[in-house]
Structures are given as C-alpha cells and as structure tokens.
Design a protein around this motif. Structure first.
Motif, short mmCIF file in Angstrom:
data_model
loop_
_atom_site.label_atom_id
_atom_site.label_comp_id
_atom_site.label_asym_id
_atom_site.label_seq_id
_atom_site.Cartn_x
_atom_site.Cartn_y
_atom_site.Cartn_z
N HIS A 126 -0.99 -5.47 -17.51
CA HIS A 126 -1.27 -5.29 -15.97
C HIS A 126 -1.98 -3.78 -16.00
N LYS A 127 -3.04 -3.68 -15.56
CA LYS A 127 -3.89 -2.57 -15.39
C LYS A 127 -4.80 -2.66 -14.02
N PRO A 128 -4.72 -1.58 -13.38
CA PRO A 128 -4.28 -0.32 -13.49
C PRO A 128 -2.86 -0.04 -12.94
N VAL A 129 -2.19 -1.14 -12.27
CA VAL A 129 -0.71 -1.33 -11.89
C VAL A 129 -0.26 -2.25 -12.40
N ASP A 130 1.12 -2.30 -12.60
CA ASP A 130 1.88 -3.54 -12.64
C ASP A 130 2.37 -4.18 -11.22
N PRO A 131 1.93 -5.00 -10.75
CA PRO A 131 2.01 -5.48 -9.21
C PRO A 131 3.66 -5.60 -9.11
N ARG A 132 4.18 -6.18 -10.15
CA ARG A 132 5.91 -6.45 -9.91
C ARG A 132 6.81 -4.87 -9.57
N ALA A 133 6.13 -3.78 -10.23
CA ALA A 133 6.92 -2.49 -10.18
C ALA A 133 6.71 -2.03 -8.90
N GLU A 163 8.47 -0.89 -3.49
CA GLU A 163 8.27 -0.84 -2.04
C GLU A 163 9.51 -1.42 -1.37
N LEU A 164 9.99 -2.46 -1.91
CA LEU A 164 11.26 -2.97 -1.43
C LEU A 164 12.49 -1.94 -1.37
N ALA A 165 12.69 -1.14 -2.36
CA ALA A 165 13.68 -0.22 -2.39
C ALA A 165 13.45 0.95 -1.39
N ARG A 166 12.25 1.28 -1.19
CA ARG A 166 11.98 2.35 -0.18
C ARG A 166 12.33 1.77 1.24
N ALA A 167 12.26 0.44 1.56
CA ALA A 167 12.29 -0.07 3.01
C ALA A 167 13.72 -0.32 3.12
N GLU A 168 14.75 0.09 2.28
CA GLU A 168 16.08 -0.01 2.21
C GLU A 168 16.91 1.38 2.84
N PRO A 169 17.24 1.41 3.96
CA PRO A 169 17.60 2.64 4.75
C PRO A 169 19.13 2.95 4.09
N ASP A 170 19.77 2.00 3.50
CA ASP A 170 21.14 2.11 2.76
C ASP A 170 21.01 2.61 1.43
N LEU A 171 19.86 2.84 0.88
CA LEU A 171 19.92 3.27 -0.71
C LEU A 171 19.55 4.60 -0.56
N ALA A 172 20.16 5.61 -1.35
CA ALA A 172 20.03 7.08 -1.27
C ALA A 172 18.47 7.46 -1.84
N GLY A 173 17.78 6.65 -2.75
CA GLY A 173 16.47 7.09 -3.12
C GLY A 173 16.40 7.98 -4.36
#
Length: 267
Positions: A150-157, A162-172
């Motif tokens: 996977h180049k230049p990016v790994d789409p899974r990562a 993206e999913l984690a950043r959209a979760e307001p309950d995660l500290a980040g």
C-alpha cells in the motif's frame, strides 16, 4: 464469599454455583445471553469494566481490519497443517496463530511501545525525532510505518484514524502521539512514509484503554476467525498440496547428495 489467604492468587473472571454461572459479576444466563454481543462481553472480560459505546465501535473496526490479510505466513501455515491433519482443525488454526508476532499481524504492540515513550516524554517532538533516528541508525523499519503493497498510503490506517478523530469520547492522546511520530519519521527519512494498519490499530486500542502488553491478543482473537475461513476455503478448494509442490520446485537442492561419484554412475 469464599475466604482466601492474603497472599493467595484469586480470579475475578468466572464462577459458578449449582444453578448459575457468572462472567465477572454478570449472570451468564440472565444478564449476557441474548442481551450482549460477543464484543461487549470480550471487552468486559479483558478490560474489567463495562465497555462504552465508543469502545465497542473501536474494538469492532479493529477486529474487522485484523481478520484477513490473504495468503500471509499465518494463513499458509494453517492451510498446510490442515492438509497434513484434516481431523485437527484447532491444530491448524493454532499453527497459524503462532505466526502472529513482531513481523506480521501483531506489530501494533511494538508501535504502541513507541507511542508510550512519546506520551511519557517531557518533549514529545524530541522523543519522536529520537525514535526515528534510532531506527534509521539501526537500519530497521519503524514499527507501524511502511507497507510493501500500500503506497503512498495504507487506506485502512487512514480510515481507522478518521473514525477515531470523529469520536468525541476519545481523548486523542494516542492518535496525536502517532501523528507526532509520523512527522518525525517523514522528516528523518526525507520522504513520506505511510502509517500502516497496525500502527493505527496501536493508537486506537490505546485510546480505549487496552494496555500495550495485551494489544496483540486482539490480533489473535480476530485472526482466529480469519483462519477458520481459510480452512473452509481449503475444504472447498484445496491449495495445500499446490503450495507444497510449488515450494519443492521453486527451491532447488544445490548440495552434493545424489550426484554420481568420481567413479562414474552407480551400478
């Protein structure tokens, strides 16, 4: 309650009576069966607390990502062992699970240790730079970075993050540590190096409170399901003997065995 010595080992995972069974403090029959999902009970058992909705969403997406990676060493091992001992499905799955380690599937643990270093540092940016320089000096890949397909990016990562950043309950904190490390890795390498799926998994599992030393267990749980699917396919369309035959012909013998002696061909 059963009395125990102060120094005696104890368990909080499961107990039973003549008429009931409990997972931790929950009644298996009355509280869990038909009311909770596998992921809910799994997280309850592993984390020792009632999982939040965000924990379930993150755990589920991580388990899905880790389940199947194609004909990797773990899947090949499972297929070959199943070919050799088709009566022993669990042996074939366990053979594949032994390949979950620091090079394949289980690499999130190595990346998580680096994120722990960055989060514990007084200067996270300097610590990330030090990690990147250490890996370059050792000519070793930075765990959680780079991918041969996977180049230049790994789409899974990038979807995981993206999913984690959209979760307001995660500290980040873990996601930010990974981003800090990514900037340092790119700077030291002099070019963009993709964050791979297990790097993102390390950050996401950290966000929901999974200890670094337990993260590889999630790969084991997920990959077990994937390996059962490989056995199903092996039953329907066997590939084990083809793999064996391919290896036998692709790797020639170059020793002296089997060659005629100086006295000529054997009689």
């Amino acid at each position: 309650m059963t009395s125990v010595r102060n120094d005696a080992p104890v368990t909080r995972l499961c107990t039973h009576t003549l008429t009931s069974l409990h997972y931790r403090d929950a009644d298996l029959v009355e509280d869990l069966m038909g009311k909770k999902t596998f992921t809910e009970v799994m997280l309850m058992q592993i984390l020792g607390r009632t999982p939040r909705p965000v924990d379930l969403r993150i755990a589920d997406v991580v388990l899905i990502v880790l389940m199947e990676h194609g004909l990797t060493p773990s899947a090949i091992a499972t297929r070959l062992i199943y070919m050799s001992a088709p009566e022993n499905l669990q042996g074939a799955v366990s053979a594949g699970l032994l390949a979950v380690g620091s090079s394949f599937v289980g690499t999130m643990e190595n990346c998580a240790r680096l994120l722990d270093r960055i989060m514990a540092a007084d200067d996270p940016d300097a610590e990330a730079q030090a990690i990147a320089r250490e890996c370059k000096a050792n000519q070793s890949a930075v765990p959680g970075f780079g991918h041969h397909l996977h180049k230049p990016v790994d789409p899974r990562a990038y979807k995981l993050l993206e999913l984690a950043r959209a979760e307001p309950d995660l500290a980040g904190r873990h996601v930010r540590a990974l981003e800090t490390l990514s900037k340092a890795v790119d700077a030291v390498a002099g070019r963009p190096i993709t964050i791979n799926a297990t790097g993102a998994v390390a950050a996401l599992l950290g966000e929901i409170g999974v200890p670094t030393g337990v993260m590889r267990g999630f790969a084991v749980i997920s990959r077990a399901a994937g390996l059962v699917a490989h056995i199903v396919e092996e039953q329907q369309s066997p590939s084990g003997r083809f793999i064996w035959d391919t290896v036998e012909h692709a790797i020639p013998y170059v020793g002296e065995g089997g060659k005629p002696s100086d006295g000529g061909a054997p009689t």
